[in-house]
Design a protein around this motif. Structure first.
Motif, PDB file in Angstrom:
ATOM      1  N   VAL A  39      11.915 -35.686 -21.811  1.00  0.00           N
ATOM      2  CA  VAL A  39      10.509 -35.523 -21.711  1.00  0.00           C
ATOM      3  C   VAL A  39      10.054 -36.320 -20.458  1.00  0.00           C
ATOM      4  N   LEU A  44       7.196 -32.383 -26.542  1.00  0.00           N
ATOM      5  CA  LEU A  44       8.516 -31.573 -27.002  1.00  0.00           C
ATOM      6  C   LEU A  44       8.888 -31.361 -28.537  1.00  0.00           C
ATOM      7  N   TRP A  67      11.752 -34.058 -32.177  1.00  0.00           N
ATOM      8  CA  TRP A  67      10.740 -33.959 -31.064  1.00  0.00           C
ATOM      9  C   TRP A  67      10.569 -35.090 -30.287  1.00  0.00           C
ATOM     10  N   THR A 103       3.169 -23.921 -22.146  1.00  0.00           N
ATOM     11  CA  THR A 103       3.816 -24.168 -23.619  1.00  0.00           C
ATOM     12  C   THR A 103       5.351 -23.241 -23.326  1.00  0.00           C
ATOM     13  N   PHE A 120      15.905 -31.054 -23.948  1.00  0.00           N
ATOM     14  CA  PHE A 120      15.222 -29.829 -24.751  1.00  0.00           C
ATOM     15  C   PHE A 120      15.370 -28.526 -23.997  1.00  0.00           C
ATOM     16  N   SER A 170       7.595 -37.297 -27.284  1.00  0.00           N
ATOM     17  CA  SER A 170       6.616 -37.019 -26.636  1.00  0.00           C
ATOM     18  C   SER A 170       6.051 -38.136 -25.577  1.00  0.00           C
ATOM     19  N   THR A 185       8.079 -26.446 -26.813  1.00  0.00           N
ATOM     20  CA  THR A 185       7.678 -27.722 -25.659  1.00  0.00           C
ATOM     21  C   THR A 185       6.327 -27.262 -25.321  1.00  0.00           C
ATOM     22  N   ASN A 218      10.679 -29.037 -31.582  1.00  0.00           N
ATOM     23  CA  ASN A 218      12.012 -28.012 -31.843  1.00  0.00           C
ATOM     24  C   ASN A 218      11.444 -27.131 -32.958  1.00  0.00           C
ATOM     25  N   LEU A 249      13.532 -26.164 -22.331  1.00  0.00           N
ATOM     26  CA  LEU A 249      12.029 -26.094 -22.000  1.00  0.00           C
ATOM     27  C   LEU A 249      11.471 -24.856 -22.103  1.00  0.00           C
ATOM     28  N   VAL A 252       2.938 -34.837 -22.798  1.00  0.00           N
ATOM     29  CA  VAL A 252       4.056 -33.936 -22.803  1.00  0.00           C
ATOM     30  C   VAL A 252       4.564 -34.106 -24.386  1.00  0.00           C
ATOM     31  N   VAL A 258       9.603 -33.618 -17.547  1.00  0.00           N
ATOM     32  CA  VAL A 258       8.527 -32.828 -17.934  1.00  0.00           C
ATOM     33  C   VAL A 258       7.098 -33.514 -17.428  1.00  0.00           C
TER      34      VAL A 258
END
Length: 323
Positions: A214, A297, A9, A277, A41, A11, A282, A299, A43, A295, A217
């Motif tokens: 990240v 992200l 992850w 989402t 990632f 953020s 994500t 998994n 998305l 944000v 986004v």
């Protein structure tokens, strides 16, 4: 905040103008990586918001009308009043189309599958109810291509450049991509879209398939926050940017703006925010009131989609938007 076992992850959040990046990673497959904020990632459905912004850019340019039936350019759906489906109804998930095209399970692929999905039978009359629909956003992607005469990946690429999403891509280098699910027929999916329907369509689609960092986004979140302004200047008119923030259709437990969900307590908690989402884990959200955004992200499909329920993590992370 601790990542769940077997997850990866990243953020990023902005509060009071201060940006903070937090990264960690413990992938559970045989070749673990140390995650950085430059990893890409899958998305998943956050792709829909890049598609939404691209569609609104064409509205601003006069190439599309939000409230004109799309049938003259792209017949969508079959059944009662299908000819009344508009771009606004597609963007607000009120078209009457089904949620997901399961036809990929039949073995259909490519153009044959695309035609079958676009011709799906309506489950309700357009404008009657809110039903989240991947099929509707596949239709939007096809509509944008037909109106512009250009490929969806080119159109979204232009949007990404204006936004400042420098790494956004449909075709990531595998070594930069975060692995998603271990699937029975595909093995470990890495650098390829996780969504089975998007994969079976065999070219960019409007509902899923983009990979991003990240920072990519976060750049999208800032366009929502900053009234349509991006790193490269104005991306959307103020009128179109307002459509991303204001409720247009009621839904079960939240309200739906054009593209974005509004006050969706299932993952925003008490936050008075707009966001979206993605199935892979994500999410991003923006508080129009304070200007803060976040944000996250995750998994959640690694190594399988049964690995983790991330709802509580999302609510905890986005709690700062309710402050």
């Amino acid at each position: 905040m601790n990542a769940a076992p077997g997850s990866a992850w990243a953020s990023l959040r902005s509060a009071g103008g201060i940006e903070e990046v937090v990264v960690a990673g413990t992938p559970a497959h045989d070749d673990p990586i140390r995650l950085t904020d430059e990893h890409l990632f899958d998305l998943a459905s956050v792709t829909k918001i890049f598609t939404t912004v691209t569609a609104l850019r064409l509205v601003d340019e006069g190439s599309l009308d939000l409230d004109a039936p799309v049938a003259a350019v792209l017949p969508v759906g079959s059944g009662r009043d299908a000819e009344t489906i508009t771009l606004r109804r597609l963007l607000t998930h009120t078209s009457g189309l089904p949620a997901e095209g399961r036809l990929w399970r039949t073995g259909m692929r490519g153009e044959q599958l695309r035609e079958a999905v676009l011709g799906a039978a309506l489950l309700s009359r357009p404008g009657e109810i809110h039903r989240y629909s991947d099929v509707g956003f596949i239709a939007i992607g096809e509509l944008l291509e037909r109106v512009s005469g250009r490929r969806l990946d080119e159109l979204v690429g232009e949007t990404a450049a204006l936004i400042g999403a420098e790494s956004l891509t449909w075709t990531p280098e595998a070594e930069r991509a975060v692995a998603t699910e271990v699937q029975p027929d595909r093995g470990l999916v890495r650098g390829e879209v996780h969504d089975e329907l998007a994969a079976a369509l065999e070219r960019p689609a409007g509902h899923a398939g983009l990979f991003g960092t990240v920072h990519d986004v976060a750049a999208l979140a800032r366009v929502v926050r900053d009234d349509g302004m991006g790193a490269g200047g104005r991306v959307l008119s103020s009128e179109s940017a307002r459509l991303l923030r204001e409720p247009a259709a009621p839904a079960d437990g939240f309200e739906q703006a054009v593209g974005l969900r509004v006050r969706d307590a299932s993952w925003m908690g008490r936050a008075d925010a707009v966001g979206h989402t993605g199935f892979t884990g994500t999410a991003f959200a923006v508080s129009p009131r304070t200007g803060d955004y976040g944000v996250l992200l995750l998994n959640r499909v690694h190594p399988t989609r049964e690995s983790a329920d991330v709802s509580a993590v999302r609510r905890s992370f986005f709690a700062f938007l309710a402050a």
